[in-house]
Design a protein around this motif. Structure first.
Motif, PDB file in Angstrom:
ATOM      1  N   UNK A 324      28.286  40.736  42.085  1.00  0.00           N
ATOM      2  CA  UNK A 324      29.065  39.498  42.089  1.00  0.00           C
ATOM      3  C   UNK A 324      30.535  39.830  41.878  1.00  0.00           C
ATOM      4  N   UNK A 325      31.350  39.409  42.820  1.00  0.00           N
ATOM      5  CA  UNK A 325      32.775  39.762  42.788  1.00  0.00           C
ATOM      6  C   UNK A 325      33.470  39.204  41.547  1.00  0.00           C
ATOM      7  N   UNK A 326      32.952  38.103  41.014  1.00  0.00           N
ATOM      8  CA  UNK A 326      33.557  37.466  39.836  1.00  0.00           C
ATOM      9  C   UNK A 326      33.609  38.432  38.646  1.00  0.00           C
ATOM     10  N   UNK A 327      32.594  39.298  38.576  1.00  0.00           N
ATOM     11  CA  UNK A 327      32.529  40.237  37.450  1.00  0.00           C
ATOM     12  C   UNK A 327      33.779  41.101  37.378  1.00  0.00           C
ATOM     13  N   UNK A 328      34.466  41.251  38.499  1.00  0.00           N
ATOM     14  CA  UNK A 328      35.644  42.117  38.513  1.00  0.00           C
ATOM     15  C   UNK A 328      36.859  41.464  37.860  1.00  0.00           C
TER      16      UNK A 328
END
Lengths: 341, 806
Positions: A324-328
């Motif tokens: 999940x890109x949000x984790x970045x």
């Protein structure tokens, strides 16, 4: 044999058994062997009271006693010291399974790690690094990149506008124009940075990072793009990685290509990561459109070039298996601490 | 673009498998995003003939003996009311897959596998199927919507697979079309590419029709806004009989997801898919004044569209009017007042090109989308506009639902639909590609793409059809050549003719990386946060109304209010990051971020704002203190080879007495301090938080400072410990400053103890320092150092009231 000598000898033999520590051993040594006050030392001083004819024997006796005592007491000392060392170690017995005390080392963000890795590769090929502004004008982000106001390609990207003229750049390609306006060929630049599109789901974030590369010089062709990409993918994904170009469309390049590399997970056999195709899409590229060169005052009859754009998050997500890109962008330490590369 | 294989085959003979076609399309620039068989969920369903059919008493069920030819004869129980001996029906054999339906027998609830069953004591080896269970509807096969068994024709071969019969063996290609190829936004457009890539002949759709003498007297078409409507064609059809379309047309529309409505409307939808041209049909009897008038809407003008919604328009919208009133919102939706009804007897067909951006803006602004507006937004070409009208008239005749009249209007801005001549240098094409493509290959490719090539020396002359608006320059031709020739022919090279350039990071980039590594070394993790933040973040930081931080650049079309402002400080994102961590149970940690803030010179923006990098550090946990943060500041100073000084300060979001302004050689570069308790409470923070924010643009003035080597002192240094009693208010900084002023030989002062308690007076504290004196010209004697100390003590007494502790 002098009875006094014999007595001291007995005293040492029995006294030695009483010695329980190296400190006592030291005292014991002093008691007998101290030059001034030690009992054996005192015997030496008695010499003057010994009749001259016995002196040689006496002296010999005392010396023998002294030699003997030194040996005994040294041995005693060594014995005590080694016993004490052992005791000290035993006293410091610990549970080695207790948790470690770490001096914490932080780490760089995975985006920075990938970015640095790419910069290293391209810097070695002679690319300079250029940081463009995140807030751009419509001209630099679109018009100069051969995407005028009513161009269909504008629909490909949902743009955040700040005013009719200013926007958040949707692509680092905007940096191309700034560079070409200010620098004459040969140009080899890499322009990494944040870009913004109105998109929000598990694989899209309204802010993400791109890295744009641009080469403009005499006689640059599609083959040079292929050659550079080959070097790049081998360095980042391993020696056996292959690339594949396929036709695509970007307004600022013609021909435009989508670049796939052979799946680094399965080596091209087909797996979950590459959805069974054996290939993974890694970047978009192409030969710089003459119109873009003209917009920047570069003569397309003399110069040509190629450009490419890589999504850093996608590369990081593939490399580290982040789903999940949000984790970045959440700075969750449980995430950041794992990505110590 | 949803493309059924069967429909494509109308224009091209396709002799490769669907998978091979997918690969071919992929290699020439058309990615097939999805490829599936229409009946992908249906298997082992065959034609069965019911031999006997007996009712099971007291139920609605029948027990049948069914002949399935080569598969055998089976006993099957069936609840449908139209099961009958002698009838032919689809039979799902044991092990077959079909759709499971809900109790209404209509709603599909997934796929099921048929097993052996027992109903009321009767064994059942298979299932007789309805249309729904096979995924077939009335538009795909007549009788398929009947709530009972799907009846198969008398001549169906017993035991044969039903899928070809029902069209379930067809394939659907969902093809991604790039923005430069609007000409491929149609089945026929795709067929052109398929013909080129398979090197097959392309069959044109039939455009023939016969005009009758019927006409509308004095009919006129006028276009007031040729910029928005470069072409408008209309044609009259009379003697219209509204009715159902033939099965083949309904079936094709069903395959691309369009419901059949009536023959005339279906023709317009069919052409939208077939040729990519949106068409509109007006009921001619509702048009007044014998005229069509294309113009911008008046501000406040209203129209009721087909879906019975009233819209209020303005002059950026375009309307189609008759002699009196608006009858359609151009390119988006027809008006309710002129829609085709069962009673319609005469029709005016419209085929027009509208400017794509105008339709796009209108559609977005009014929140009204249709297949037509979606298509216009991608751009239509006049070639298709002209062709589509002819095709519609042909279909009117083919379907026998009207007579083509004579009245025809064509208003255009002079754009030709004839091919354009494009001449390019073959050498230039090859130089762009970096390889030499043989002339024969170029000729063949161009021929396959219907570009009518000829080669004379180095000149390639093409006759480019009007629908290929994308082919203009040698680069466009190079792309056509290489995508058909194959990218595998591109040979890797490494810029053999390019000049050597020296690459690498510049000073600022190197310095920022150095800072990041230094922060990692003290246990901090790098975070990256969004460049935008929320108006509530400004409130969180307690900024007053007139604070410069509140002058933030607003995004006109943000995703949400939380992400609507460009950051003017990194502190808010950091506090939020710390709060997120604490909520997840991370009660201690160190995070830093280097990111830009965006400070406008004026709002709204008329020039680039001041976009500058800042460094923000957030540390939290019981082990952290003001001084651990100060240590981080010192680490940064050390990394940049500069020295920081600190002054007490206050701001709205930090502790009033644990906040410092950071100065680099006298210039303000930022602040750090403990997060205010009320804010910590707002965010439910459980452990203390300290924040630092430094302006890297200001600090960049010192980037690249090289370490300077100081020769080691020739004479030994001297050191003295001084314990001083001072008033509680006296600061360490004050004492250090006085000491340094008092003696130029002091090179280091370090505080090693502070004591308050019984041994000193109640309003006093004791501070113990180690002072290092470094000789310069000559060695110190005990007396000279004593003299320094004496002078220092005198100055301390004078300036701070400090006394040597006895």
């Amino acid at each position: 044999m002098n009875a006094a000598l014999e007595q001291i000898k007995q005293e040492i033999i029995s006294g030695a058994e009483e010695v329980k520590s190296s400190k006592e051993a030291y005292e014991f040594r002093k008691k007998f062997l101290d030059g001034k006050t030690g009992k054996i030392g005192l015997l030496m001083r008695e010499m003057k009271n010994i009749p001259p004819e016995q002196r040689a024997d006496y002296g010999k006796g005392v010396n023998e006693l002294k030699e003997w005592a030194m040996g005994i007491i040294s041995e005693l000392d060594i014995k005590m010291k080694s016993k004490e060392l052992l005791e000290r170690y035993e006293a410091e017995k610990i549970d080695i399974s207790l948790p470690a005390e770490k001096s914490e080392q932080g780490n760089l963000h995975p985006i920075t790690l990938i970015r640095n890795q790419l910069i290293d590769i391209f810097a070695g090929m002679g690319f300079e690094i250029f940081d463009g502004p995140e807030i751009e004008t419509d001209y630099y982000n679109f018009t100069a990149l051969n995407t005028p106001q009513d161009h269909p390609a504008r629909d490909m990207q949902d743009t955040f506008y700040l005013s009719p003229e200013f926007l958040l750049r949707t692509q680092t390609s905007a940096g191309q124009i700034h560079v070409m306006e200010n620098k004459k060929p040969p140009i080899k630049i890499l322009s990494p940075g944040k870009v913004f599109r109105s998109d929000d789901d598990a694989t899209h974030s309204p802010m993400f990072t791109q890295m744009e590369g641009l080469v403009v010089d005499k006689g640059i062709t599609l083959c040079d793009l292929q050659g550079m990409l080959d070097v790049f993918v081998k360095k980042i994904y391993g020696e056996n990685t292959k690339t594949r170009l396929r036709p695509s469309y970007f307004p600022f390049t013609e021909p435009s290509v989508e670049v796939d590399c052979s799946c680094f997970e399965c080596g091209g056999k087909g797996c979950k990561l590459c959805k069974g195709t054996g290939w993974i899409e890694i970047l978009g590229a192409g030969v710089v459109n003459d119109k873009v060169l003209e917009n920047c005052g570069v003569d397309p009859n003399e110069y040509s070039g190629f450009a490419f754009g890589i999504g850093i998050e996608r590369t990081a997500m593939l490399k580290y298996g982040i789903n999940n890109i949000k984790l970045l962008f959440e700075s969750d330490l449980r995430v950041l601490k794992q990505l110590n590369d | 673009m949803i493309t059924p294989l069967s429909w494509l085959k109308e224009y091209v003979d396709i002799d490769v498998t669907p998978q091979e076609l997918q690969d071919k399309l992929f290699s020439c620039g058309f990615e097939v995003e999805e490829l599936y068989e229409v009946g992908k969920d249906i298997s082992k369903v065959v034609v069965g003939k019911v031999l006997t059919c007996e009712a099971i008493p007291e139920t609605h069920l029948h027990v049948c003996q069914v002949d399935c030819g080569e598969h055998g004869q089976f006993q099957i129980c069936c609840g449908a009311d139209n099961v009958v001996a002698g009838g032919k029906f689809p039979v799902a054999l044991v092990g077959a897959t079909v759709y499971a339906t809900a109790k209404d027998h209509k709603t599909v609830e997934g796929v099921m596998t048929i097993g052996k069953g027992k109903l009321r004591g009767y064994e059942s080896h298979g299932m007789l199927c309805s249309g729904v269970e096979l995924g077939v509807n009335e538009n795909m096969y007549p009788g398929a919507d009947y709530n009972g068994l799907l009846v198969l024709p008398e001549d169906a071969v017993v035991g044969a697979d039903v899928k070809p019969m029902l069209g379930l063996d067809d394939w659907i290609f969902d093809i991604a079309i790039t923005a430069n190829r609007p000409d491929c936004q149609s089945i026929f457009g795709i067929a052109r590419e398929v013909a080129a890539v398979l090197e097959k002949e392309l069959r044109m759709p039939d455009l023939s029709y016969t005009e009758t003498d019927a006409q509308i007297d004095d009919f006129t078409v006028t276009v007031d806004c040729p910029d928005l409507c470069p072409r408008y064609s209309a044609h009259y059809v009379t003697d219209v009989t509204i009715g159902e379309s033939p099965l083949w047309m309904k079936r094709r529309l069903a395959l691309v997801g369009i419901d059949a409505i009536s023959n005339v409307v279906d023709i317009t939808n069919y052409i939208l898919k077939e040729l990519g041209q949106p068409m509109h049909a007006f009921d001619l009897t509702t048009l007044e004044g014998n005229a069509i008038h294309v113009r911008r809407a008046a501000n406040g003008e209203k129209i009721v569209t087909l879906d019975e919604q009233e819209l209020t328009l303005n002059d950026s919208n375009m309307v189609i009017c008759d002699g009196v009133k608006p009858v359609a919102l151009a390119g988006v939706m027809g008006g309710l007042n002129s829609e085709i009804r069962e009673t319609t007897s005469a029709v005016l067909f419209e085929s027009a090109k509208f400017a794509r951006d105008n339709i796009r803006r209108t559609s977005r602004a009014l929140g009204k989308r249709s297949d037509s507006s979606a298509r216009y937004e991608k751009g239509v070409d006049e070639y298709a506009t002209v062709m589509a009208l002819k095709r519609a008239l042909h279909l009117i005749e083919e379907l026998g639902c009207g007579k083509v009249g004579r009245t025809h209007a064509d208003v255009n801005t002079g754009n030709s639909v004839e091919p354009r001549e494009v001449k390019v240098s073959i050498e230039r094409v090859n130089k762009c590609l970096g390889i030499v493509v043989p002339n024969e290959e170029i000729m063949k490719i161009m021929q396959n793409l219907a570009l009518n090539p000829s080669i004379d020396g180095d000149t390639l002359t093409l006759s480019v059809p009007a629908y290929r608006e994308d082919i203009v320059t040698y680069q466009d031709v190079a792309e056509e050549v290489i995508r058909m020739y194959g990218y595998e022919h591109v040979v890797p090279a490494f810029m053999p003719s390019a000049q050597v350039t020296i690459g690498g990071l510049n000073l600022q980039q190197k310095s920022e990386l150095k800072l990041k590594n230094a922060l990692c070394s003290i246990g901090a993790y790098e975070g990256i946060h969004y460049s935008f933040f929320s108006p509530t973040d400004l409130d969180l930081l307690r900024f007053p109304e007139d604070a410069p931080e509140r002058k933030a650049i607003r995004i006109m079309n943000p995703i949400s209010e939380e992400l609507s402002l460009m950051r003017t400080t990194l502190a808010a994102s950091m506090i939020n990051a710390v709060a997120r961590n604490q909520k997840k149970g991370n009660l201690e940690g160190r995070i830093f971020e280097i990111g830009n803030v965006f400070l406008p010179y004026e709002l709204p923006l008329t020039r680039y704002p001041d976009e500058k990098a800042r460094l923000c550090v957030g540390i939290f946990g019981e082990k952290e203190s003001f001084y651990t943060m100060k240590g981080i500041a010192e680490k940064i100073a050390e990394t940049l080879q500069v020295s920081f000084t600190y002054e007490a300060m206050q701001n709205t979001f930090l502790h009033p007495y644990q906040t410092a302004r950071v100065l680099c050689e006298g210039k303000e570069v930022g602040y750090f301090g403990k997060l205010a308790y009320d804010i910590a409470d707002d965010q439910d923070l459980r452990t203390p938080v300290y924040l630092m924010e430094l302006d890297l643009k200001v600090l960049s003035a010192w980037y690249g400072k090289k370490p300077v080597f100081n020769p080691l002192p020739k004479f030994p240094e001297e050191q003295r410990d001084l314990a001083l009693v001072v008033s509680k208010e006296t600061t360490c900084g004050e004492i250090e400053a006085v000491m340094k002023d008092a003696c130029k030989y002091i090179t280091k002062i370090s505080l090693f103890d502070i004591y308050e308690g019984e041994q000193v007076a109640a309003d006093k504290k004791s501070m113990a320092f180690t002072v290092v004196f470094t000789p310069k010209e000559e060695a110190f004697t005990a007396e000279s150092v004593d003299a320094f100390v004496k002078k220092i003590l005198k100055q301390l007494d004078k300036n701070c009231g400090a006394q040597l502790r006895s």
